[in-house]
Design a protein around this motif. Structure first.
Motif, PDB file in Angstrom:
ATOM      1  N   PRO A  37       0.793  -1.237   0.000  1.00 52.53           N
ATOM      2  CA  PRO A  37       0.000   0.000   0.000  1.00 52.53           C
ATOM      3  C   PRO A  37       0.820   1.279   0.000  1.00 52.53           C
ATOM      4  O   PRO A  37       0.294   2.344  -0.340  1.00 52.53           O
ATOM      5  N   LEU A  38       2.111   1.219   0.373  1.00 53.10           N
ATOM      6  CA  LEU A  38       2.941   2.431   0.428  1.00 53.10           C
ATOM      7  C   LEU A  38       3.673   2.721  -0.872  1.00 53.10           C
ATOM      8  O   LEU A  38       4.458   3.669  -0.936  1.00 53.10           O
ATOM      9  N   LEU A  39       3.424   1.939  -1.913  1.00 51.62           N
ATOM     10  CA  LEU A  39       4.263   2.027  -3.112  1.00 51.62           C
ATOM     11  C   LEU A  39       4.137   3.366  -3.835  1.00 51.62           C
ATOM     12  O   LEU A  39       4.974   3.698  -4.668  1.00 51.62           O
ATOM     13  N   GLY A  40       3.139   4.154  -3.513  1.00 54.16           N
ATOM     14  CA  GLY A  40       3.007   5.468  -4.139  1.00 54.16           C
ATOM     15  C   GLY A  40       3.608   6.594  -3.322  1.00 54.16           C
ATOM     16  O   GLY A  40       3.527   7.762  -3.730  1.00 54.16           O
ATOM     17  N   CYS A  41       4.250   6.280  -2.200  1.00 53.49           N
ATOM     18  CA  CYS A  41       4.819   7.307  -1.304  1.00 53.49           C
ATOM     19  C   CYS A  41       6.336   7.211  -1.296  1.00 53.49           C
ATOM     20  O   CYS A  41       6.897   6.114  -1.275  1.00 53.49           O
ATOM     21  N   THR A  42       7.000   8.349  -1.290  1.00 55.30           N
ATOM     22  CA  THR A  42       8.457   8.350  -1.250  1.00 55.30           C
ATOM     23  C   THR A  42       8.944   8.111   0.179  1.00 55.30           C
ATOM     24  O   THR A  42       8.188   8.229   1.147  1.00 55.30           O
ATOM     25  N   ARG A  43      10.220   7.786   0.291  1.00 58.72           N
ATOM     26  CA  ARG A  43      10.811   7.603   1.614  1.00 58.72           C
ATOM     27  C   ARG A  43      10.721   8.891   2.426  1.00 58.72           C
ATOM     28  O   ARG A  43      10.453   8.862   3.637  1.00 58.72           O
ATOM     29  N   ALA A  44      10.940  10.024   1.775  1.00 54.34           N
ATOM     30  CA  ALA A  44      10.855  11.313   2.475  1.00 54.34           C
ATOM     31  C   ALA A  44       9.452  11.536   3.019  1.00 54.34           C
ATOM     32  O   ALA A  44       9.278  12.035   4.149  1.00 54.34           O
ATOM     33  N   GLU A  45       8.424  11.161   2.254  1.00 56.40           N
ATOM     34  CA  GLU A  45       7.050  11.324   2.724  1.00 56.40           C
ATOM     35  C   GLU A  45       6.765  10.409   3.913  1.00 56.40           C
ATOM     36  O   GLU A  45       6.042  10.795   4.848  1.00 56.40           O
ATOM     37  N   VAL A  46       7.329   9.209   3.879  1.00 57.34           N
ATOM     38  CA  VAL A  46       7.154   8.290   5.001  1.00 57.34           C
ATOM     39  C   VAL A  46       7.825   8.844   6.252  1.00 57.34           C
ATOM     40  O   VAL A  46       7.252   8.826   7.357  1.00 57.34           O
ATOM     41  N   GLU A  47       9.035   9.358   6.108  1.00 56.03           N
ATOM     42  CA  GLU A  47       9.748   9.917   7.261  1.00 56.03           C
ATOM     43  C   GLU A  47       9.032  11.138   7.809  1.00 56.03           C
ATOM     44  O   GLU A  47       8.974  11.341   9.034  1.00 56.03           O
ATOM     45  N   ASP A  48       8.472  11.959   6.917  1.00 54.27           N
ATOM     46  CA  ASP A  48       7.683  13.110   7.368  1.00 54.27           C
ATOM     47  C   ASP A  48       6.467  12.640   8.168  1.00 54.27           C
ATOM     48  O   ASP A  48       6.117  13.239   9.200  1.00 54.27           O
ATOM     49  N   TYR A  49       5.822  11.585   7.715  1.00 51.23           N
ATOM     50  CA  TYR A  49       4.642  11.059   8.409  1.00 51.23           C
ATOM     51  C   TYR A  49       5.013  10.575   9.806  1.00 51.23           C
ATOM     52  O   TYR A  49       4.300  10.861  10.784  1.00 51.23           O
ATOM     53  N   CYS A  50       6.144   9.856   9.895  1.00 51.32           N
ATOM     54  CA  CYS A  50       6.582   9.379  11.209  1.00 51.32           C
ATOM     55  C   CYS A  50       6.857  10.552  12.154  1.00 51.32           C
ATOM     56  O   CYS A  50       6.500  10.506  13.346  1.00 51.32           O
ATOM     57  N   ARG A  51       7.449  11.609  11.629  1.00 51.70           N
ATOM     58  CA  ARG A  51       7.774  12.774  12.456  1.00 51.70           C
ATOM     59  C   ARG A  51       6.493  13.506  12.878  1.00 51.70           C
ATOM     60  O   ARG A  51       6.330  13.876  14.047  1.00 51.70           O
TER      61      ARG A  51
END
Length: 465
Positions: free
Chosen positions: A170-184
Motif C-alpha cells: 500500500p505504500l508504493l506510491g509514497c516516497t521515503r521522504a514522505e514516510v519519514e515526514d509522516y513518522c515525524r
C-alpha cells in the motif's frame, strides 16, 4: 487512535492504493510485515488509522534474521512492545539467515529475502490473509536501477508490483521522504538498521551515492521512474497476452506428462514474444523459467543439436521438429552379457531374443514371417564364435549393411532419436569380432546375407511376458 491532519496525505495515498489495486476488502485479514523501521511502522499506523475507511482486520508479523546480534534482538523486542501497545496481534519468527546463506552458497541478503517470503507466504495461506509489506516509491526506484545493472528485461524494469499473490504494497506510491515526514508528524517511534549505511551492499550504494546525483538532474525522480515503470508494465501486460495466444498456437501434438513445442512455429515468432513463450513452456515443463533457459529453448528451436539439462534429472531436446521435455531416470546397472544359443531364448533389457538357423533353400519362408517378429538375418557361417546379447560399450561401432557406412553406436543411437538415458538398454548382439546386429535396426555388412549364403541365422525379438 488520534489522527493528525498533517498525516492525511500519506493515509489518503494508502487508502487510494488499496482501492485502486483492490488489495483487500473490508473485513479481510491483513498482516503487516513489521521490521520496526520507519516504513513498516508508518504502514501499520496508517492502516490502523484508516480502519473506518478500509475495515481491515489487522495483525503483524516479524522475522528475526539473527544477523546483527544484539541489534536484531532489540528490533524484535521493539516490535513486540509496539504491537502490545497498539493492540495488534503478532506472529514472530526467528531464522539463522547466515547459516542458510552459507549452506546454499548465496548472499545473506538473498537468503533473508527468500526466507521472509517463504515464511510470510505460508502464514498468509494458513491464516487466509494478505501480507502487507512496506515497500515505498524510493524502494521502487532503487529496485529498477539495481535490476538495470543486472541485465534486466522488460519484466524487471517494471519494478515492484503493487500486488503479487498474497503480498500487497500500500505504500508504493509514497516516497521515503514522505514516510519519514509522516513518522515525524505523528510522533511514531521506530528503530534504525545500522547496516543501512553499509555501502558494501549494492542497494545501499544506489541509495547513498546514485540517487542524490540523479535528484539533482530531476528533483521528481521517484515520480518519474514510477511513471516510466507504469508505462512499461502496460507494455508487459500486452506482450504477456499475445505470448499466451502464441504459446497456444505453438504447442505440438501429444506430449504425455509434459507439453511439446513446435520448433518451426516458435522460431517464426518475433523475438519479443519468443522469450515469453519459452518461459510459459518451461513453466509447464516444471523447469526453471530463467533467461538462460529461455535462450536454450530458442537455440534448440533454431536447430542447435543436442540436449540441455535445465534441472536435475530433467532436460530439453529437439526431436522430429518438436521440443520435448524428458525426465532422466537413474540407469539400471549394466546387464550381464547372455549367450545366444541356436534354438534357445535369452532375456535382456525386457526383450526376449531367439536365434534360429535355416538353410538358404528354406529362406523363402522368411517372407511369410511378420516383420515385427523377424528382426534381422545374418550369414550364420560368417559369425565368429558364439553370439552374445549385451548393452552398448564405449567404442562400439557397426558397418551398416543397408547403408554402406560405419558408425559408432553412440552416433547411431543419437540419429535414431533414442534418448540418452535409454541407450544403455538397447540390446546389441556381438560375436568375437564385434557388433553384428542391432535388433530392429540393421546387421553388420560382414555378416549380411548374400547369394552365396548357405545357412541363415534368423534373430527374433519380442517383449518379455
Amino acid at each position: 487512535m488520534p489522527r493528525n491532519p498533517e498525516g492525511e496525505g500519506l493515509r489518503a495515498a494508502v487508502c487510494a492504493a488499496v482501492r485502486r489495486h483492490r488489495m483487500f476488502s473490508p473485513g479481510e485479514r491483513v498482516i503487516v510485515a513489521l521490521s520496526g523501521g520507519p516504513d513498516s511502522v508508518a504502514l501499520l499506523h496508517a492502516l490502523l488509522a484508516s480502519g473506518e475507511e478500509l475495515g481491515a482486520r489487522l495483525s503483524a508479523c516479524h522475522l528475526n534474521h539473527r544477523l546483527r546480534g544484539d541489534e536484531a534482538g532489540r528490533d524484535e523486542a521493539f516490535v513486540r512492545a509496539l504491537c502490545a501497545e497498539w493492540g495488534v496481534p503478532l506472529y514472530a519468527f526467528s531464522e539463522d539467515v547466515r547459516a542458510a546463506a552459507r549452506s546454499r552458497g548465496i548472499s545473506e541478503e538473498l537468503a533473508g529475502r527468500e526466507i521472509r517470503y517463504r515464511l510470510f507466504g505460508e502464514l498468509a495461506e494458513r491464516e487466509g490473509a494478505k501480507i502487507a509489506t512496506a515497500h515505498q516509491l524510493t524502494d521502487q526506484v532503487e529496485t529498477v536501477l539495481f535490476r538495470l545493472t543486472r541485465r534486466a528485461g522488460l519484466d524487471g524494469l517494471c519494478g515492484i508490483p503493487p500486488v503479487r499473490g498474497p503480498f500487497i504494497r500500500p505504500l508504493l506510491g509514497c516516497t521515503r521522504a514522505e514516510v519519514e515526514d509522516y513518522c515525524r508528524e505523528e510522533g511514531l517511534p521506530f528503530v534504525v538498521d545500522s547496516t543501512n549505511g553499509d555501502e558494501t551492499y549494492a542497494r545501499n550504494r544506489i541509495r547513498l551515492q546514485v540517487l542524490p546525483d540523479l535528484r539533482q538532474l530531476n528533483p521528481s525522480l521517484e515520480k518519474t521512474v514510477a511513471a516510466t515503470a507504469g508505462y512499461l508494465a502496460q507494455d508487459r501486460d500486452f506482450l504477456n497476452l499475445r505470448a499466451a495466444e502464441a504459446y497456444a498456437d505453438c504447442k505440438g501434438p501429444g506430449g504425455g506428462v509434459f507439453p511439446r513445442l513446435n520448433a518451426a512455429a516458435f522460431a517464426a515468432l518475433h523475438p519479443a514474444l519468443q522469450g515469453r513463450v519459452a518461459r510459459l513452456f518451461l513453466t509447464d515443463c516444471a523447469l526453471p523459467a530463467t533467461a538462460l533457459a529461455a535462450e536454450a529453448v530458442a537455440r534448440l528451436a533454431a536447430g542447435e543439436e543436442g540436449e540441455r539439462e535445465l534441472a536435475a534429472g530433467r532436460y530439453l531436446r529437439r526431436q522430429e521438429g518438436l521440443l520435448v521435455c524428458r525426465e532422466r531416470t537413474v540407469p539400471p546397472p549394466p546387464a550381464a552379457p547372455c549367450e545366444l544359443a541356436v534354438g534357445k531364448s535369452a532375456s535382456i533389457f525386457g526383450k526376449t531374443l531367439t536365434l534360429c538357423v535355416t538353410t538358404a533353400e528354406n529362406g523363402a519362408i522368411l517372407e511369410k514371417v511378420h516383420k515385427n517378429h523377424l528382426i534381422n538375418c545374418m550369414d550364420y557361417d560368417k559369425l565368429k564364435t558364439t553370439l552374445v546379447a549385451r548393452g552398448r560399450r564405449e567404442g562400439d561401432s557397426i558397418s551398416l549393411s543397408r547403408r554402406g557406412v560405419t558408425k559408432t553406436l553412440k552416433k547411431l543411437f543419437c540419429e535414431l532419436g533414442i534418448p540418452p538415458e535409454e541407450r544403455g538398454r538397447v540390446p546389441v548382439v556381438a560375436d568375437g569380432e564385434g557388433v553384428v546386429c542391432i535388433p530392429g535396426v540393421d546387421v553388420a555388412a560382414r555378416v549380411a546375407v548374400t547369394g552365396k549364403t548357405e545357412r541363415i541365422a534368423v534373430l527374433y525379438c519380442g517383449e518379455d511376458v
